[in-house]
Design an enzyme around this catalytic site. Structure first.
Site, short mmCIF file in Angstrom:
data_model
loop_
_atom_site.label_atom_id
_atom_site.label_comp_id
_atom_site.label_asym_id
_atom_site.label_seq_id
_atom_site.Cartn_x
_atom_site.Cartn_y
_atom_site.Cartn_z
N ASP A 10 -29.17 -12.76 -4.57
CA ASP A 10 -28.78 -13.26 -3.25
C ASP A 10 -29.67 -14.45 -2.89
OD1 ASP A 10 -27.75 -13.55 -0.77
OD2 ASP A 10 -28.32 -11.58 -0.01
N ASP A 103 -23.08 -17.52 -2.23
CA ASP A 103 -24.53 -17.36 -2.40
C ASP A 103 -24.94 -15.99 -2.92
OD1 ASP A 103 -23.77 -16.10 -0.10
OD2 ASP A 103 -25.53 -16.64 1.05
N GLU A 104 -24.00 -15.17 -3.32
CA GLU A 104 -24.33 -13.81 -3.80
C GLU A 104 -23.54 -13.51 -5.05
OE1 GLU A 104 -24.23 -10.36 -0.99
OE2 GLU A 104 -23.72 -11.94 0.42
#
Lengths: 405, 156
Positions: A10, A103-104
């Site tokens: 993350d 973003d993960e």
């Protein structure tokens, strides 16, 4: 399915981290990324968070809370570039990676130790350093037997932390509120609290059938996951969409019918582009318009045949727009394509028009060659401010392949 | 208009920092952040860092003194410059250095610099005027102001 270790990576304050890659001067600076055409904060650095600035806060409030913060304009095209670099890096050291969001990512961590030739925790730290060195963004990593625990681990390790957990992580689960679980919203949290289930450990210890009664099969899946059973596997490909929507803010509240029609047409053009990308046709078109964050109108028009034609969508949307109440200024609009069918599986018909006209195809070819919106409907001309600013040509929903927003 | 800018300390040569006593203007937005030199229009002696004729200079930001034969202003409108109205001052193009700019309490990023013009007075002292243009929709929403500097490379 089948992996014994799932990793969750993350990025820490992703949009700001991306901006810091290309602007060294932003490092250490309280920094916010502005969206909604400059009106509000959509991402913040940890330095800005310390001043109490929240995501979604209007700029005039944020500047009072932190007068020396610096604000930058969002650039989703750049964020996608960095995101795909991270995805590609992970693919080099993991047999399967899920592009969960920009973003993960979830990944199979079973080969991490072997890849770095280090114990698991050290290997995860090496991965963190590798991402920092190769891509330039700080990340937090969680590794656990299931994705739910892995995500809890990375979330709790933020910023720039690593947490490795096994299925017997009682102390850790005691420290995590059920509200931290991905998939448990405020309503579900209330229900659980009524049964005295407050922590993830309480959840895990609760009766499985009671959880199933309360929160259906998805709640039960979480229950298994918290016991270390990986029932939600890593998905390397996004499942087909049930619906595709394009829309968003109308650049402020407006009652101006020319601007409202212009937004509708722009959203139709964006929607057709998305349908082209996913190679599907729509069987039904819905229009939702909002005023002050409440749905003002929701119209739905079934199409005679599956289509991705501008003319067909226009003819479906405009009567719905006309029928919508005009008492309140409109702030947001979404056009939703539903009942999607794959293009190569659509039944040909003698009696209906082609799903796309030669003009649609020509427009697509020109725009692919010259850039998005190089050819666009003249009805969108009232939105001059949008076309003067190239950053409006790309949005978070235009980043394809990710599982969720 | 843009009422202040900062530039990273590293961007200004040491001899200029000493000559203009710019150490007094150093700011740091957080402990980890780079030190910046602050140039405000409201300073008693408003200055700007300028890249002009191949090197960095520190110049007076506009002129407040009616005795001098340069415009009493801080900025010039790009369209006015293009119309030729400033031509009798013999303006020369220059680049105002900047990391961040300030407008109505909002600090924003300056991507590559700001366009300016240098005009010399009767004693050949240079003055820098920032060029302005109508604000983009984004800039206007962000700052609430209808004019923005002429940014080099892109309009924010």
């Amino acid at each position: 399915m089948g992996t014994s270790l799932i990793g969750h990576i993350d990025s820490d304050c992703f949009y700001v981290s991306c901006e810091r890659i290309r602007s060294y001067g932003l490092r250490g600076v309280p920094c916010g990324v502005l969206g909604n055409q400059g009106a509000c904060v959509i991402a913040k650095s940890y330095e800005l968070k310390a001043y109490g600035v929240k995501v979604g806060q209007p700029i005039w409030q944020a500047k009072k809370l932190c007068p020396h913060a610096v604000y930058v304009k969002r650039d989703f095209r750049w964020y996608e570039t960095i995101s795909r670099q991270l995805l590609n890096l992970l693919k080099t050291l993991s047999p399967s990676v899920e592009y969960y969001s920009v973003d993960e990512m979830f990944f199979d961590a079973s080969e991490l130790e072997r890849y770095f030739d280090l114990p698991l925790f050290d290997a995860a730290q090496m991965l963190q350093t590798l991402v920092q060195d190769e891509i330039g963004i700080p990340v937090s990593i969680g590794i656990a037997p299931s994705r739910t625990i892995a995500k809890l681990g990375s979330d709790s390790a933020k910023p720039f932390g690593v947490r490795v957990l096994d299925s017997d992580c009682e102390v850790f689960l005691h420290s995590q509120s059920v509200g931290e679980l991905c998939g448990i919203g405020s309503k579900s949290e209330r229900k659980l609290k009524e049964h005295n289930i407050r922590t993830c450990w309480d959840y895990r210890k609760a009766d499985r059938l009671m959880i199933r009664d309360l929160l259906t099969i998805k709640g039960e899946a979480l229950w298994w996951e918290l016991r270390g059973e990986a029932v939600n596997p890593i998905q390397t490909q996004r499942p087909p969409h049930k619906a595709i929507a394009r829309g968003g803010s109308c650049g402020g509240k407006t009652k101006d019918q020319d601007r409202i029609r212009a937004w509708a047409v722009r959203n139709i053009e964006r929607l057709i582009e998305a349908l082209d990308h996913h190679q599907v046709y729509a069987g039904q078109i819905s229009l939702q318009i909002d005023a002050n964050k409440t749905a003002l109108w929701l119209g739905r028009t079934p199409l005679a045949a599956p289509s991705a034609s501008f003319r067909t969508f226009y003819d479906a949307v405009m009567p719905m727009l006309e029928a919508a109440p005009r008492t309140h200024p409109i702030s947001h609009m979404h056009i939703i394509a539903e009942e999607l069918t794959w293009r190569d599986k659509v039944q040909k018909s003698l009696f209906f028009e082609e799903p796309q006209s030669p003009l649609d195809k020509l427009k697509r070819e020109i725009n692919q060659k010259l850039g998005r919106f190089a050819v666009r409907s003249a009805e969108t001309l009232p939105l001059q401010e949008i076309y003067h600013d190239a950053t409006h040509n790309y949005d978070i929903c235009d980043i394809s392949g990710k599982m969720c927003f | 208009m843009c009422t202040g800018i900062t530039v990273g300390r590293h961007a200004v040569p040491e001899k200029l920092i000493k000559k203009y006593n710019l150490e007094e203007r150093l700011i740091q937005r957080s402990e980890q952040a780079e030190k910046e030199i602050l140039f405000m229009q409201r300073h008693r002696f408003p200055l700007l860092p300028v890249f002009y004729q191949g090197e960095v200079h520190i110049m007076s930001w506009g002129n407040r003194d009616r005795e001098k034969n340069v415009p009493v202003a801080w900025w010039g409108e790009l369209s006015t410059l293009q119309s030729g109205a400033w031509s009798h001052f013999s303006p020369e193009p220059a680049e105002i250095l900047g990391s961040f700019g300030l407008e109505r309490g909002v600090w924003f990023q300056i991507p590559q610099g700001i366009k300016g013009i240098v005009i010399h007075d009767q004693r050949q002292r240079p003055y820098i005027y920032m060029l302005l243009q109508p604000a983009s929709h984004y800039y206007e929403v962000m700052t609430g102001y209808q004019r923005e500097p002429v940014f080099i490379g892109e309009q924010i």
